[in-house]
Design a protein around this motif. Structure first.
Motif, PDB file in Angstrom:
ATOM      1  N   GLY A  15     -40.151 -70.193  -1.324  1.00  0.00           N
ATOM      2  CA  GLY A  15     -38.713 -70.405  -1.353  1.00  0.00           C
ATOM      3  C   GLY A  15     -38.302 -71.587  -0.508  1.00  0.00           C
ATOM      4  O   GLY A  15     -39.124 -72.399  -0.085  1.00  0.00           O
ATOM      5  N   LYS A  16     -37.020 -71.704  -0.231  1.00  0.00           N
ATOM      6  CA  LYS A  16     -36.506 -72.791   0.586  1.00  0.00           C
ATOM      7  C   LYS A  16     -36.460 -72.363   2.041  1.00  0.00           C
ATOM      8  O   LYS A  16     -36.030 -71.259   2.355  1.00  0.00           O
ATOM      9  N   LYS A  17     -36.911 -73.250   2.897  1.00  0.00           N
ATOM     10  CA  LYS A  17     -36.909 -72.981   4.316  1.00  0.00           C
ATOM     11  C   LYS A  17     -35.510 -73.208   4.868  1.00  0.00           C
ATOM     12  O   LYS A  17     -34.867 -74.197   4.557  1.00  0.00           O
ATOM     13  N   ASN A  18     -35.007 -72.310   5.697  1.00  0.00           N
ATOM     14  CA  ASN A  18     -33.683 -72.511   6.255  1.00  0.00           C
ATOM     15  C   ASN A  18     -33.681 -72.563   7.778  1.00  0.00           C
ATOM     16  O   ASN A  18     -32.632 -72.696   8.384  1.00  0.00           O
ATOM     17  N   GLN A  28     -37.976 -84.121  14.236  1.00  0.00           N
ATOM     18  CA  GLN A  28     -36.864 -84.629  13.444  1.00  0.00           C
ATOM     19  C   GLN A  28     -35.845 -85.349  14.329  1.00  0.00           C
ATOM     20  O   GLN A  28     -35.345 -86.422  13.970  1.00  0.00           O
ATOM     21  N   LEU A  29     -35.549 -84.808  15.500  1.00  0.00           N
ATOM     22  CA  LEU A  29     -34.586 -85.444  16.405  1.00  0.00           C
ATOM     23  C   LEU A  29     -35.114 -86.770  16.942  1.00  0.00           C
ATOM     24  O   LEU A  29     -34.349 -87.720  17.119  1.00  0.00           O
ATOM     25  N   ILE A  30     -36.414 -86.844  17.198  1.00  0.00           N
ATOM     26  CA  ILE A  30     -37.008 -88.101  17.668  1.00  0.00           C
ATOM     27  C   ILE A  30     -36.916 -89.159  16.574  1.00  0.00           C
ATOM     28  O   ILE A  30     -36.591 -90.320  16.840  1.00  0.00           O
ATOM     29  N   LYS A  46     -28.220 -78.942  16.941  1.00  0.00           N
ATOM     30  CA  LYS A  46     -28.537 -78.382  15.623  1.00  0.00           C
ATOM     31  C   LYS A  46     -29.019 -79.491  14.694  1.00  0.00           C
ATOM     32  O   LYS A  46     -28.619 -80.629  14.826  1.00  0.00           O
ATOM     33  N   THR A  47     -29.872 -79.107  13.754  1.00  0.00           N
ATOM     34  CA  THR A  47     -30.386 -80.050  12.760  1.00  0.00           C
ATOM     35  C   THR A  47     -30.317 -79.411  11.384  1.00  0.00           C
ATOM     36  O   THR A  47     -30.360 -78.190  11.254  1.00  0.00           O
ATOM     37  N   LYS A  48     -30.212 -80.237  10.357  1.00  0.00           N
ATOM     38  CA  LYS A  48     -30.257 -79.743   8.984  1.00  0.00           C
ATOM     39  C   LYS A  48     -31.691 -79.802   8.498  1.00  0.00           C
ATOM     40  O   LYS A  48     -32.446 -80.687   8.855  1.00  0.00           O
ATOM     41  N   VAL A  49     -32.057 -78.865   7.655  1.00  0.00           N
ATOM     42  CA  VAL A  49     -33.406 -78.813   7.109  1.00  0.00           C
ATOM     43  C   VAL A  49     -33.521 -79.800   5.971  1.00  0.00           C
ATOM     44  O   VAL A  49     -32.751 -79.746   5.013  1.00  0.00           O
ATOM     45  N   ASN A  50     -34.456 -80.751   6.071  1.00  0.00           N
ATOM     46  CA  ASN A  50     -34.665 -81.758   5.037  1.00  0.00           C
ATOM     47  C   ASN A  50     -36.068 -81.667   4.474  1.00  0.00           C
ATOM     48  O   ASN A  50     -36.721 -82.654   4.264  1.00  0.00           O
ATOM     49  N   ILE A  51     -36.540 -80.449   4.257  1.00  0.00           N
ATOM     50  CA  ILE A  51     -37.909 -80.276   3.782  1.00  0.00           C
ATOM     51  C   ILE A  51     -37.896 -79.979   2.302  1.00  0.00           C
ATOM     52  O   ILE A  51     -37.123 -79.279   1.787  1.00  0.00           O
TER      53      ILE A  51
END
Length: 51
Positions: A15-18, A28-30, A46-51
């Motif tokens: 499924g989709k990772k959340n 991801q922040l780096i 906070k970060t959004k999932v871009n996978i």
């Protein structure tokens, strides 16, 4: 004894990772330039999932 048809898993179980793990968020922040290597990893933004 067989598994009831409502309990069988169909197709793609991933499924989709959340939610990201801490090391994934740090990476991801780096990449985005919002965190520098050596900064504390507690209280990350906070970060959004871009996978």
């Amino acid at each position: 004894m067989s598994i009831h048809r409502s309990l069988k898993v169909k197709g793609n179980t991933a499924g989709k990772k959340n939610v990201l793990k801490r090391f994934e968020r740090v990476d991801q922040l780096i990449e985005e330039g919002r965190l520098k290597p050596g900064d504390p990893v507690l209280g990350l933004p906070k970060t959004k999932v871009n996978i």
